[in-house]
Write an enzyme that holds these catalytic residues in place. Sequence first.
Site, mmCIF file in Angstrom:
data_model
loop_
_atom_site.group_PDB
_atom_site.id
_atom_site.type_symbol
_atom_site.label_atom_id
_atom_site.label_comp_id
_atom_site.label_asym_id
_atom_site.label_seq_id
_atom_site.Cartn_x
_atom_site.Cartn_y
_atom_site.Cartn_z
ATOM 1 N N ASP A 129 -2.000 14.336 16.293
ATOM 2 C CA ASP A 129 -1.252 15.305 17.098
ATOM 3 C C ASP A 129 -1.733 16.680 16.682
ATOM 4 O O ASP A 129 -1.590 17.048 15.515
ATOM 5 C CB ASP A 129 0.255 15.225 16.791
ATOM 6 C CG ASP A 129 0.858 13.943 17.308
ATOM 7 O OD1 ASP A 129 0.569 13.593 18.476
ATOM 8 O OD2 ASP A 129 1.602 13.300 16.554
ATOM 9 N N HIS A 133 3.880 -1.011 3.738
ATOM 10 C CA HIS A 133 3.099 0.215 3.506
ATOM 11 C C HIS A 133 4.117 1.336 3.303
ATOM 12 O O HIS A 133 4.894 1.641 4.220
ATOM 13 C CB HIS A 133 2.222 0.498 4.728
ATOM 14 C CG HIS A 133 1.431 1.769 4.643
ATOM 15 N ND1 HIS A 133 0.234 1.864 3.966
ATOM 16 C CD2 HIS A 133 1.657 3.015 5.157
ATOM 17 C CE1 HIS A 133 -0.240 3.113 4.072
ATOM 18 N NE2 HIS A 133 0.611 3.832 4.786
ATOM 19 N N SER A 170 0.849 -1.199 0.000
ATOM 20 C CA SER A 170 0.000 0.000 0.000
ATOM 21 C C SER A 170 0.879 1.241 0.000
ATOM 22 O O SER A 170 2.048 1.176 0.396
ATOM 23 C CB SER A 170 -0.941 -0.026 1.204
ATOM 24 O OG SER A 170 -0.226 -0.288 2.388
ATOM 25 N N PHE A 205 12.248 14.770 10.432
ATOM 26 C CA PHE A 205 11.045 13.924 10.615
ATOM 27 C C PHE A 205 11.281 12.889 11.701
ATOM 28 O O PHE A 205 10.449 12.654 12.543
ATOM 29 C CB PHE A 205 10.818 13.113 9.349
ATOM 30 C CG PHE A 205 9.903 13.707 8.335
ATOM 31 C CD1 PHE A 205 9.385 14.974 8.455
ATOM 32 C CD2 PHE A 205 9.549 12.948 7.213
ATOM 33 C CE1 PHE A 205 8.550 15.483 7.486
ATOM 34 C CE2 PHE A 205 8.723 13.456 6.246
ATOM 35 C CZ PHE A 205 8.225 14.715 6.377
ATOM 36 N N GLU A 222 1.006 5.536 0.838
ATOM 37 C CA GLU A 222 0.369 6.651 1.563
ATOM 38 C C GLU A 222 0.722 7.991 0.916
ATOM 39 O O GLU A 222 1.865 8.212 0.519
ATOM 40 C CB GLU A 222 0.866 6.612 3.012
ATOM 41 C CG GLU A 222 0.301 7.733 3.864
ATOM 42 C CD GLU A 222 0.671 7.545 5.331
ATOM 43 O OE1 GLU A 222 0.557 6.427 5.866
ATOM 44 O OE2 GLU A 222 1.082 8.546 5.937
#
Length: 283
Positions: free
Chosen positions: A104, A262, A10, A212, A12
Site C-alpha cells: 500500500d 506466524h 515464524s 491498526f 515478523e
Amino acid sequence: MSTSPRPSISFEFFPTKTEAGHEKLIATARRLAEHQPDFFSCTYGAGGSTRDRTLNTVLQLDGEVKVPTAPHLSCVGDTREELRQLLETYRQAGIRRIVALRGDLPSGMGMASGELRYANELVEFIRSETGDHFHIEVAAYPEMHPQARNLEQDLANFARKANAGADSAITQYFFNADSYFYFVERVRKLGVEIPVVPGIMPITNYSKLARFSDACGAELPRWVRKQLEAYADDIDSIQAFGEQVITEMCERLLAGGAPGLHFYTLNQAEASLAIWNNLGLSR
Ligand code: FAD
C-alpha cells in the site's frame, strides 16, 4: 484437515528508523532465535521507503542471528529493474524465502508509479527472474482484503497468486478462528492446495490495536473490545486477557489443522513467546 505433528513457527519484524530501535530489534530476535523458529520475516515499506533498512535487517538476522530470514517485497511503486536488483542481492546473499506483496503506497504517492499492479504479477515476475530459487509466501485475508469488491473475487484473486507459483501463504491477523477455517475451505474448493498459515497479533495495547485493526480490516470482536475498554490503562490486565484470548484461538487453529503460526511481533518478544509457551510448542 489433519493436524501437523510439528507446527511451523515464524516471527515478523519491521525495520526501525533509529540505531537504538535496531539494537532492540536484534536483541528481541536473539531471544526468539533461542527457540529455533522456522524463519523470521522483515517488512518492506511500499514504494521502497525502507529498501536499505529492510535489506540490512534481513542480512543481519539471517547472517548473524542465524535464523533463515525472509524479506517482504512489495511491487507498487517499484520498477521491474529495482525489483530485479533486490532479488539478485537477496539471491546472492543466500536468502531462500520471500514474502511477495502488492503493498500500500503511503497517501500522496499515488498508485501509478509501479510497473506491476498486483501481487500475482509480482509472484510471476519472481518466478520468471529467479526460477525456483525462492520459496514464495503471499498474503491471505480470511476477513477479506479491505479493497475487495466481494469475497468471491478476493478468493479468486488469492487463487491467482497460488497459480502464479506461490508456495504458501500467511494471513492478515484476525480474532475469529471461523473466518480462517472458512477461508481455507473455500480456497481448497478452488483447487488451491498451498499451506495457509494464520498470522497472529498478540494483544498488548488497546488503542494501537484498534487503530491498526480499522486500517487493515481485521475485526476486533465486540466482547474483546468491551473487555479491553473496561481495563482502560491497566496494562497488566490487558496483557493477561490478551494472552488468554489469543492462546485459546491458536489452540483452536492448530487443533483444526492450521499448519503453523506466524507472529506479528511488533519487534517485541514477550507476548509472542508467552503464547508459544502456553501452547507447549517451545523447542
Ligand atoms: P493483492 O493480492 O494484489 O490484492 C490486493 C487487492 O487487489 C485485493 O483486494 C485483491 O482482491 C485485488 N486483486 C488482486 N489481484 C488482482 C488482479 N489480478 N486483478 C484485480 N484485482 C486484484 N504491506 C507493505 O507495504 N509491506 C509489507 O511488508 C507488508 N507485509 C504484509 C505481510 C502480510 C502477511 C500481510 C497479510 C500483509 C502485508 N502487507 C504489507 C499489507 C499488504 O501489502 C496490503 O494488505 C495490500 O493492500 C495488499 O497486498 P497483497 O499482496 O495482498 O495484494
